[in-house]
Enzyme design. Structure first.
Site, PDB file in Angstrom:
ATOM      1  CD  GLU A  41     -20.680  -2.511  15.666  1.00  0.00           C
ATOM      2  OE1 GLU A  41     -21.752  -2.216  16.214  1.00  0.00           O
ATOM      3  OE2 GLU A  41     -20.302  -3.449  15.140  1.00  0.00           O
ATOM      4  CB  SER A  47     -20.659  -1.718   8.746  1.00  0.00           C
ATOM      5  OG  SER A  47     -20.867  -2.791   8.559  1.00  0.00           O
ATOM      6  CG  HIS A  50     -30.261  -7.565  10.748  1.00  0.00           C
ATOM      7  ND1 HIS A  50     -31.241  -8.328  10.239  1.00  0.00           N
ATOM      8  CD2 HIS A  50     -29.315  -7.064   9.939  1.00  0.00           C
ATOM      9  CE1 HIS A  50     -30.661  -8.332   9.028  1.00  0.00           C
ATOM     10  NE2 HIS A  50     -29.607  -7.787   8.752  1.00  0.00           N
ATOM     11  CE1 TYR A  80     -19.873 -15.914  14.841  1.00  0.00           C
ATOM     12  CE2 TYR A  80     -18.233 -14.259  15.529  1.00  0.00           C
ATOM     13  CZ  TYR A  80     -18.917 -15.557  15.292  1.00  0.00           C
ATOM     14  OH  TYR A  80     -18.301 -16.482  16.126  1.00  0.00           O
ATOM     15  N   GLY A 137     -10.412  -7.147  13.822  1.00  0.00           N
ATOM     16  CA  GLY A 137     -11.436  -7.239  12.598  1.00  0.00           C
ATOM     17  C   GLY A 137     -10.857  -6.647  11.355  1.00  0.00           C
ATOM     18  NE  ARG A 175     -29.611  -3.954   7.934  1.00  0.00           N
ATOM     19  CZ  ARG A 175     -28.158  -4.150   8.064  1.00  0.00           C
ATOM     20  NH1 ARG A 175     -27.544  -3.979   9.175  1.00  0.00           N
ATOM     21  NH2 ARG A 175     -27.780  -4.978   7.061  1.00  0.00           N
ATOM     22  CD  GLN A 180     -25.814 -14.213   7.716  1.00  0.00           C
ATOM     23  OE1 GLN A 180     -26.661 -13.737   7.183  1.00  0.00           O
ATOM     24  NE2 GLN A 180     -25.856 -15.154   8.839  1.00  0.00           N
ATOM     25  N   GLY A 191     -22.314  -8.329   2.813  1.00  0.00           N
ATOM     26  CA  GLY A 191     -21.387  -8.294   1.961  1.00  0.00           C
ATOM     27  C   GLY A 191     -20.844  -6.382   1.965  1.00  0.00           C
ATOM     28  CD  GLU A 203     -27.312  -6.227   2.074  1.00  0.00           C
ATOM     29  OE1 GLU A 203     -27.077  -5.452   3.234  1.00  0.00           O
ATOM     30  OE2 GLU A 203     -26.478  -7.272   2.209  1.00  0.00           O
ATOM     31  NE  ARG A 221     -24.243  -0.736   9.792  1.00  0.00           N
ATOM     32  CZ  ARG A 221     -24.351  -2.122   9.508  1.00  0.00           C
ATOM     33  NH1 ARG A 221     -24.161  -1.954   8.187  1.00  0.00           N
ATOM     34  NH2 ARG A 221     -24.838  -2.971   9.997  1.00  0.00           N
ATOM     35  CE  LYS A 237     -13.830  -8.812  24.210  1.00  0.00           C
ATOM     36  NZ  LYS A 237     -14.683  -8.151  25.002  1.00  0.00           N
ATOM     37  CB  THR A 279     -14.918  -8.417  10.791  1.00  0.00           C
ATOM     38  OG1 THR A 279     -14.511  -7.161  10.896  1.00  0.00           O
ATOM     39  CG2 THR A 279     -14.417  -8.725   9.220  1.00  0.00           C
TER      40      THR A 279
END
Length: 532
Positions: free
Chosen positions: A376, A392, A244, A46, A12, A291, A48, A50, A116, A387, A36, A44
């Site tokens: 992470e 992240s 989330h 996935y 990632g 969140r 969305q 920013g 956000e 967070r 793996k 990473t």
């Protein structure tokens, strides 16, 4: 056996950024990246929303970003680390832009920024609603141009190699535990091989798969955290699992499609089945509260009304702008019959991010010598109890750089240990029934989702601990008797991670950030990290 100077586990943003930097600084050294599955199958990819970064000092400031991060972290952030990440962030972002990452821009050439939950201003730069995918693409393109980097796919890391494998007793009290490399399961020939390294970096991502519903891909099984715990390294703050608030609700779908927080930043409104904007009952920041608060509010509404989801209302938003900023979300909704101009989007919280993990210092060093961690899987002190959205990717870049600086400074004084024995599989046999693994995995996910979710209590946690003890005992017996497989190793790792989450949650006698225990509904005055 293979020997490499720098070993990177995970492909990632954290692992790739670090690998590029050490390869460029040490062109005569061998760098190996192990993953793996496919090279781009990472958390990473996935991401969305920013990257939260201060780029416009006229409308934003480092001080504002620091304050927003500290508020979201609910008293448990390390203020020094927060300042490091926020202030060093812009330079790290400029580096990935130089490597070819494209972020959206306005007509005037300035970077387009979103807002956000928890942010006081617009500061999240993005590439439409597939920011992580764009970063992953750019970094992999650079990786393949470096002659001293090898990227090995379909290679599962089974365990870290320490003095334990030389016959020494290693406990939590052992001083100077050292990492000499890893044992890996080469999935192309189904053999356990050893890779010796001088410096090892863990960038193994998250652990969302321990829950029934998660925004994480199937690879997010907490492998790095579990390996370090078995190697007697320090783990902290595992009770802080971020759910989330807005994952697309699809009955029976466990890997949930993420509806980025940026949709709410652009004006999306949370509503219950009666059509009420219910967030005004929970927080003055409404749908853009942090969140932890939004996820608990949604959980409360679902329990109060006896429903399995609430809604995200985007019907009032400009369709052209929505499609431009969120094309992936628009197409996903359309594919399942949701017309966002007429229909509200059904959403429910899903396990998303682990704020705790492998304890590191300010340069990414773990409690095990020659072993670093970032991304992470690491607990750097940035996130505290919750967070802040889009911090992240920034953290991963900043700590990849800090790990790189430390690693290249140490590489010439770090030697290989060539006395490591080969993997001993004598006495093991092929598993007779895969159902022993698949059923245990279902039980684990049920236990974690039903007892250790957004809201917890002591009775649920004790029950979860008893169930996990049984699963651990059964799985360790299976591990000792049978030939190692990726499925068995992942189950073993997830049970360990589940245990660490429950154990840390048991120790925290208060409600703080992402950990809400109805037996201790208030915060205490004792600010501490739970180290396991």
């Amino acid at each position: 056996m293979e020997q490499v100077d720098f070993l990177v586990i995970g492909s990632g943003i954290a692992g790739l950024t670090y690998a590029l930097k050490v390869a460029e600084q040490c062109p005569d050294k061998k760098v190996m990246i192990i993953t793996k599955t496919r090279e781009d199958e990472t958390n990473t990819k996935y991401a969305q929303g920013g990257v939260a970064v201060v780029k416009d000092l006229e409308h934003d400031s480092f001080e504002k970003h620091i304050e927003d991060t500290l508020i979201a972290g609910d008293g448990l952030c390390n203020p020094k680390v927060v300042e490091i990440v926020v202030r060093e962030g812009p330079q790290r972002v400029n580096e990935i832009i130089a490597w070819g990452t494209n972020f959206d821009k306005e007509e005037n050439g300035e970077y387009s920024v979103g807002r956000e939950g928890g942010h006081s201003v617009f500061r999240v730069i993005h590439h439409k609603d597939v920011t992580g995918q764009e970063i992953e693409r750019a970094l992999l393109t650079e990786i393949h141009q470096r002659k001293n980097i090898s990227l090995v796919t379909h290679c599962f890391v089974v365990d870290l190699i320490t003095q334990h494998h030389l016959g020494y007793l290693v406990t939590k009290s052992t001083l100077d535990v050292e990492c000499y490399g890893v044992y890996v399961l080469n999935q192309r020939n189904n053999r356990i091989e050893k890779i010796l390294s001088r410096i090892t970096l863990l960038a193994t991502g998250g652990n969302g798969q321990v829950y029934r519903t998660t925004t994480n891909p199937g690879i997010a099984t907490g492998d790095g955290v579990a390996m370090v715990y078995r190697a007697k390294g320090r783990i902290e703050n595992m009770e802080f699992i971020q759910f989330h608030p807005t994952a697309l609700y699809e009955p029976g779908v466990s890997n949930a499609f993420l509806i980025t927080e940026a949709v709410r930043g652009d004006g999306g409104i949370l509503r219950n089945h009666a059509g009420e904007d219910f967030m005004n009952r929970y927080d003055p920041r409404l749908s853009l509260a942090p969140r932890d608060i939004v996820a608990r509010a949604i959980d409360s509404e679902m329990k109060r009304t006896g429903t399995e989801h609430v809604f995200l209302d985007c019907r009032h938003m400009d369709l052209e702008k929505f499609i431009h900023h969120f094309p992936n979300i628009y197409e996903k909704c359309k594919s399942i019959g949701i017309d966002i101009t007429k229909d509200m989007i059904p959403i429910a919280p899903a396990a998303h991010y682990s704020c705790g993990g492998i304890k590191t210092n300010e340069v990414g060093k773990t409690s095990i010598n020659h072993l670093y961690a970032c991304g992470e899987c690491a607990s750097t002190g940035l996130h505290g109890a919750n967070r802040l959205a889009s911090n992240s990717l920034l953290e991963a870049m900043v700590f990849a750089h800090r790990c790189y600086l430390q690693a290249v400074a140490m590489i010439d004084s770090t030697k290989f240990n060539e006395d490591i024995p080969d993997w001993d599989a004598r006495g093991t046999m092929e598993p007779k029934e895969m159902i022993l693994i698949t059923q245990s995995l279902k039980e684990l996910k049920s236990v974690m989702s039903d007892y250790v979710g957004i809201v917890r209590n002591n009775e649920r946690l004790q029950r979860a601990l008893r169930r996990l003890d049984m699963l651990h005992e059964e799985t360790e017996d299976l591990y000792e008797r049978t030939v190692v497989s990726p499925q068995l190793c992942e189950l073993r790792n997830m049970i360990t991670v589940g245990y660490l989450i429950v154990k840390a949650a048991n120790f925290r006698k208060e409600s703080r950030g992402l950990h809400f225990n109805t037996d201790y509904p208030s915060k205490s005055n004792l600010l501490q990290n739970i180290i396991l």
